[in-house]
Motif scaffolding. Structure first.
Motif, PDB file in Angstrom:
ATOM      1  N   LYS B 186       0.834  -1.210   0.000  1.00 61.27           N
ATOM      2  CA  LYS B 186       0.000   0.000   0.000  1.00 61.27           C
ATOM      3  C   LYS B 186       0.866   1.255   0.000  1.00 61.27           C
ATOM      4  CE  LYS B 186      -4.077   2.159   2.063  1.00 61.27           C
ATOM      5  NZ  LYS B 186      -4.236   2.814   0.752  1.00 61.27           N
ATOM      6  N   MET B 187       1.909   1.226   0.809  1.00 63.72           N
ATOM      7  CA  MET B 187       2.819   2.382   0.852  1.00 63.72           C
ATOM      8  C   MET B 187       3.401   2.660  -0.520  1.00 63.72           C
ATOM      9  SD  MET B 187       4.726   3.346   4.123  1.00 63.72           S
ATOM     10  CE  MET B 187       6.023   2.210   4.520  1.00 63.72           C
ATOM     11  N   LEU B 188       3.869   1.598  -1.157  1.00 59.60           N
ATOM     12  CA  LEU B 188       4.484   1.748  -2.478  1.00 59.60           C
ATOM     13  C   LEU B 188       3.461   2.257  -3.489  1.00 59.60           C
ATOM     14  CD1 LEU B 188       6.755   1.394  -4.496  1.00 59.60           C
ATOM     15  CD2 LEU B 188       6.308  -1.068  -4.527  1.00 59.60           C
ATOM     16  N   MET B 189       2.296   1.641  -3.462  1.00 56.47           N
ATOM     17  CA  MET B 189       1.259   2.013  -4.430  1.00 56.47           C
ATOM     18  C   MET B 189       0.834   3.466  -4.248  1.00 56.47           C
ATOM     19  SD  MET B 189      -2.398   0.126  -5.037  1.00 56.47           S
ATOM     20  CE  MET B 189      -3.035   0.485  -3.395  1.00 56.47           C
ATOM     21  N   ASP B 190       0.585   3.853  -3.006  1.00 60.43           N
ATOM     22  CA  ASP B 190       0.140   5.227  -2.752  1.00 60.43           C
ATOM     23  C   ASP B 190       1.204   6.241  -3.151  1.00 60.43           C
ATOM     24  OD1 ASP B 190      -2.249   4.327  -1.861  1.00 60.43           O
ATOM     25  OD2 ASP B 190      -1.794   4.494   0.286  1.00 60.43           O
ATOM     26  N   ALA B 191       2.463   5.878  -2.903  1.00 59.26           N
ATOM     27  CA  ALA B 191       3.551   6.785  -3.275  1.00 59.26           C
ATOM     28  C   ALA B 191       3.584   6.977  -4.786  1.00 59.26           C
ATOM     29  CB  ALA B 191       4.886   6.243  -2.778  1.00 59.26           C
ATOM     30  N   ILE B 192       3.358   5.887  -5.509  1.00 59.19           N
ATOM     31  CA  ILE B 192       3.348   5.985  -6.978  1.00 59.19           C
ATOM     32  C   ILE B 192       2.169   6.839  -7.439  1.00 59.19           C
ATOM     33  CG2 ILE B 192       2.993   4.679  -9.107  1.00 59.19           C
ATOM     34  CD1 ILE B 192       4.563   2.367  -7.798  1.00 59.19           C
ATOM     35  N   PHE B 193       1.007   6.591  -6.832  1.00 50.68           N
ATOM     36  CA  PHE B 193      -0.183   7.351  -7.225  1.00 50.68           C
ATOM     37  C   PHE B 193       0.020   8.853  -7.000  1.00 50.68           C
ATOM     38  CE2 PHE B 193      -3.389   3.635  -6.635  1.00 50.68           C
ATOM     39  CZ  PHE B 193      -2.865   3.057  -7.779  1.00 50.68           C
ATOM     40  N   SER B 194       0.688   9.182  -5.911  1.00 50.03           N
ATOM     41  CA  SER B 194       0.877  10.607  -5.615  1.00 50.03           C
ATOM     42  C   SER B 194       2.191  11.131  -6.186  1.00 50.03           C
ATOM     43  CB  SER B 194       0.831  10.832  -4.103  1.00 50.03           C
ATOM     44  OG  SER B 194       1.824  10.068  -3.460  1.00 50.03           O
ATOM     45  N   LYS B 195       2.825  10.311  -6.985  1.00 49.27           N
ATOM     46  CA  LYS B 195       4.086  10.703  -7.651  1.00 49.27           C
ATOM     47  C   LYS B 195       5.140  11.195  -6.674  1.00 49.27           C
ATOM     48  CE  LYS B 195       1.760  12.169 -11.956  1.00 49.27           C
ATOM     49  NZ  LYS B 195       2.104  11.020 -12.814  1.00 49.27           N
ATOM     50  N   ASN B 196       5.142  10.611  -5.502  1.00 47.63           N
ATOM     51  CA  ASN B 196       6.138  10.969  -4.495  1.00 47.63           C
ATOM     52  C   ASN B 196       7.352  10.056  -4.673  1.00 47.63           C
ATOM     53  OD1 ASN B 196       7.701  11.346  -2.229  1.00 47.63           O
ATOM     54  ND2 ASN B 196       5.932  11.689  -0.881  1.00 47.63           N
ATOM     55  N   ILE B 197       8.309  10.511  -5.457  1.00 49.86           N
ATOM     56  CA  ILE B 197       9.429   9.659  -5.854  1.00 49.86           C
ATOM     57  C   ILE B 197      10.238   9.158  -4.665  1.00 49.86           C
ATOM     58  CG2 ILE B 197      11.640   9.638  -7.063  1.00 49.86           C
ATOM     59  CD1 ILE B 197      10.407  11.353  -9.220  1.00 49.86           C
ATOM     60  N   GLU B 198      10.606  10.074  -3.773  1.00 51.06           N
ATOM     61  CA  GLU B 198      11.446   9.662  -2.651  1.00 51.06           C
ATOM     62  C   GLU B 198      10.760   8.610  -1.789  1.00 51.06           C
ATOM     63  OE1 GLU B 198      14.612  10.143  -2.304  1.00 51.06           O
ATOM     64  OE2 GLU B 198      14.405  11.185  -4.224  1.00 51.06           O
ATOM     65  N   GLU B 199       9.478   8.836  -1.558  1.00 53.05           N
ATOM     66  CA  GLU B 199       8.705   7.889  -0.746  1.00 53.05           C
ATOM     67  C   GLU B 199       8.592   6.539  -1.459  1.00 53.05           C
ATOM     68  OE1 GLU B 199       7.668   7.976   2.182  1.00 53.05           O
ATOM     69  OE2 GLU B 199       6.277   6.269   2.226  1.00 53.05           O
ATOM     70  N   ALA B 200       8.398   6.576  -2.765  1.00 52.27           N
ATOM     71  CA  ALA B 200       8.275   5.328  -3.540  1.00 52.27           C
ATOM     72  C   ALA B 200       9.577   4.538  -3.481  1.00 52.27           C
ATOM     73  CB  ALA B 200       7.901   5.650  -4.986  1.00 52.27           C
ATOM     74  N   LYS B 201      10.693   5.236  -3.641  1.00 53.04           N
ATOM     75  CA  LYS B 201      11.988   4.568  -3.595  1.00 53.04           C
ATOM     76  C   LYS B 201      12.212   3.945  -2.216  1.00 53.04           C
ATOM     77  CE  LYS B 201      15.519   6.876  -5.562  1.00 53.04           C
ATOM     78  NZ  LYS B 201      16.290   8.057  -6.020  1.00 53.04           N
ATOM     79  N   ARG B 202      11.833   4.688  -1.198  1.00 56.23           N
ATOM     80  CA  ARG B 202      12.031   4.185   0.161  1.00 56.23           C
ATOM     81  C   ARG B 202      11.165   2.945   0.397  1.00 56.23           C
ATOM     82  NH1 ARG B 202      10.591   5.097   5.009  1.00 56.23           N
ATOM     83  NH2 ARG B 202       8.803   6.425   4.460  1.00 56.23           N
ATOM     84  N   ALA B 203       9.931   3.011  -0.087  1.00 53.98           N
ATOM     85  CA  ALA B 203       9.011   1.878   0.109  1.00 53.98           C
ATOM     86  C   ALA B 203       9.525   0.636  -0.616  1.00 53.98           C
ATOM     87  CB  ALA B 203       7.615   2.259  -0.398  1.00 53.98           C
ATOM     88  N   ALA B 204       9.980   0.818  -1.849  1.00 53.09           N
ATOM     89  CA  ALA B 204      10.499  -0.317  -2.613  1.00 53.09           C
ATOM     90  C   ALA B 204      11.716  -0.911  -1.911  1.00 53.09           C
ATOM     91  CB  ALA B 204      10.855   0.120  -4.031  1.00 53.09           C
ATOM     92  N   SER B 205      12.562  -0.034  -1.430  1.00 47.44           N
ATOM     93  CA  SER B 205      13.782  -0.470  -0.765  1.00 47.44           C
ATOM     94  C   SER B 205      13.467  -1.238   0.520  1.00 47.44           C
ATOM     95  CB  SER B 205      14.628   0.761  -0.461  1.00 47.44           C
ATOM     96  OG  SER B 205      15.927   0.397  -0.105  1.00 47.44           O
ATOM     97  N   THR B 206      12.549  -0.694   1.296  1.00 47.01           N
ATOM     98  CA  THR B 206      12.137  -1.346   2.542  1.00 47.01           C
ATOM     99  C   THR B 206      11.555  -2.718   2.271  1.00 47.01           C
ATOM    100  OG1 THR B 206      11.610   0.805   3.486  1.00 47.01           O
ATOM    101  CG2 THR B 206      10.666  -1.128   4.578  1.00 47.01           C
ATOM    102  N   HIS B 207      10.792  -2.795   1.203  1.00 47.33           N
ATOM    103  CA  HIS B 207      10.153  -4.059   0.829  1.00 47.33           C
ATOM    104  C   HIS B 207      11.208  -5.147   0.612  1.00 47.33           C
ATOM    105  CE1 HIS B 207       6.710  -6.336  -0.295  1.00 47.33           C
ATOM    106  NE2 HIS B 207       7.029  -6.458  -1.577  1.00 47.33           N
ATOM    107  N   ILE B 208      12.281  -4.789  -0.076  1.00 45.24           N
ATOM    108  CA  ILE B 208      13.356  -5.765  -0.313  1.00 45.24           C
ATOM    109  C   ILE B 208      14.106  -6.053   0.987  1.00 45.24           C
ATOM    110  CG2 ILE B 208      15.515  -6.219  -1.527  1.00 45.24           C
ATOM    111  CD1 ILE B 208      13.375  -6.313  -3.474  1.00 45.24           C
ATOM    112  N   ASP B 209      14.324  -5.016   1.789  1.00 45.18           N
ATOM    113  CA  ASP B 209      14.999  -5.211   3.078  1.00 45.18           C
ATOM    114  C   ASP B 209      14.298  -6.283   3.905  1.00 45.18           C
ATOM    115  OD1 ASP B 209      17.060  -3.434   2.793  1.00 45.18           O
ATOM    116  OD2 ASP B 209      15.979  -1.743   3.668  1.00 45.18           O
ATOM    117  N   ASN B 210      13.000  -6.126   4.001  1.00 46.92           N
ATOM    118  CA  ASN B 210      12.247  -7.067   4.821  1.00 46.92           C
ATOM    119  C   ASN B 210      12.270  -8.463   4.225  1.00 46.92           C
ATOM    120  OD1 ASN B 210      11.607  -5.117   6.681  1.00 46.92           O
ATOM    121  ND2 ASN B 210       9.684  -4.552   5.661  1.00 46.92           N
ATOM    122  N   GLN B 211      12.215  -8.513   2.887  1.00 40.22           N
ATOM    123  CA  GLN B 211      12.309  -9.798   2.218  1.00 40.22           C
ATOM    124  C   GLN B 211      13.632 -10.468   2.595  1.00 40.22           C
ATOM    125  OE1 GLN B 211      12.069 -10.867  -2.440  1.00 40.22           O
ATOM    126  NE2 GLN B 211      10.691  -9.261  -1.808  1.00 40.22           N
TER     127      GLN B 211
END
Lengths: 223, 223
Positions: B186-211
């Motif tokens: 949801k974080m990643l998706m919402d960041a993309i929808f709102s075109k918040n690049i920094e937030e999107a990058k952080r969300a994607a990165s966190t997602h891999i971290d947790n993986q």
DNA sequence: ATATAGTACATTGTATACAATACACAGCAT
DNA sequence: ATGCTGTGTATTGTATACAATGTACTATAT
């Protein structure tokens, strides 16, 4: 007891010998994009059977240097302007990432070698010999890439680099850009030495940007 | 050794049929890491000759799912903890880059489909069926990756993803993490929808971290 | 018991034979 | 002329035969 290590001349399977031969021929332009690769013909020319030639061609296809159509054959891959932009877009991202990692991980010995490579490149541009210049450029960047210690990253970048080797060679012939390249190398190197991540990423990114501009202005594509 | 079967329905060169059969067997764990792949044996089992089997194995080697030693043979590739970290480090960088591009390039139709995929994933976690969950997760991320429109980026990421498919499957079995995954999506998706690049990058990165954390805590490696 | 050489066997590496397919072109009908 | 059909040829796809090599095991000497 140590065996007399007579260099049991590293045995290479024929398929690899053929692979390297064909790869080199493609990267140097001896085999031009669109040219058909016919197994029997190549086999006779190289003095081997079809089998290793087939295997080499398949390997080249996976590397992206050859494109195949089932039951039709293989040809040297052509790259479109769009394909080139795609490759460079990924490279820009990964080179910037490399620069970031290099800031954190490059050891003193590598820093020394980077400085030497920087100077060697500057000197190479004076020779006007494109082959020498290209090699010096590769050497410089390889030190940075290898300093990340990430094998997967290294092989991914090398694969991307291979896709544009033929075109990069062309743009290095333009002497007017050499000065700029040296300056960009210096920016990148200094940023790494001072562990300035943001600056290093920007320098790496700019370096690819300029590469892209130069290549696109010199090569003109069919489509 | 597991039973292997070929799906000959659609016409494909045998080498590709064999390739897909072996690939599937490896990714699902039917063929376990370290297991030797012997050409004659596989050929008999699949009812074809050695030739297409050889070619399929070579292709798998280039994809990184098989490792070969000349004149010795091939085996299902084992990944070390270090290798896994390397793969995930590159993926983290590229996924973050994808997220950035998605902010800029995703069109309305893709956004709609992303939202649907997000909900489908949430629903899939209720089924407790790991296969279904894994597929829904792949679907979600594929929409983001494909929205970049960069074919080279897509294939590069897919290759990296394939390297860890076997292990990712394991960690998806842990139901306790599903809630977190949904939130991250949801974080990643919402960041993309709102075109918040920094937030999107952080969300994607966190997602891999947790993986990475989950996988490393569940799998224990030999070396 | 250990180490070494030698030998048999399993497996890959390479070459070749055979099958299937695509393409070009000629011949014919319209 | 156009379009269809069949046939021949070039080329790839697959199978198999043969060569080279690595591995395990056995016998033998110490």
């Amino acid at each position: 007891m140590a065996k007399l290590s007579l260099n049991m001349d590293e045995y290479l399977p024929l398929r690899d010998v053929v692979f390297h031969a064909l790869r080199r021929a493609i990267l140097t332009g001896e085999l031009v994009p669109g040219e058909r690769l016919m197994e029997i013909h190549l086999a006779q020319q190289l003095g081997v059977s079809r089998t290793p030639v087939r295997e080499a061609i398949h390997k080249l296809e996976l590397e992206g240097l050859v494109s195949m159509i089932p039951r039709k054959g293989a040809m040297v891959a052509e790259i479109s302007e769009h394909g080139l932009r795609d490759v460079l877009e990924v490279r820009r991202a990964l080179d910037a990432f490399c620069a970031e990692l290099a800031c954190e991980r490059m050891n003193d010995r590598e820093k020394e070698r980077l400085k030497e490579a920087y100077e060697a490149f500057a000197k190479a541009t004076e020779t006007k010999d494109t082959t020498v210049i290209a090699k010096a450029d590769v050497d410089f960047h390889d030190i940075i890439i290898n300093s990340t210690g990430n094998e997967r990253l290294i092989s991914t970048i090398n694969n991307l680099a291979e896709q544009i080797y033929r075109y990069r060679f062309e743009y290095l012939k333009d002497e007017s850009i050499h000065k700029g390249l040296i300056a960009e190398h210096k920016m990148l190197m200094d940023a790494i030495f001072s562990k300035n991540i943001e600056e290093a990423k920007r320098a790496a990114s700019t370096h690819i940007d300029n590469q892209e501009k130069s290549i696109l202005s010199q090569i003109h594509f069919k489509d």
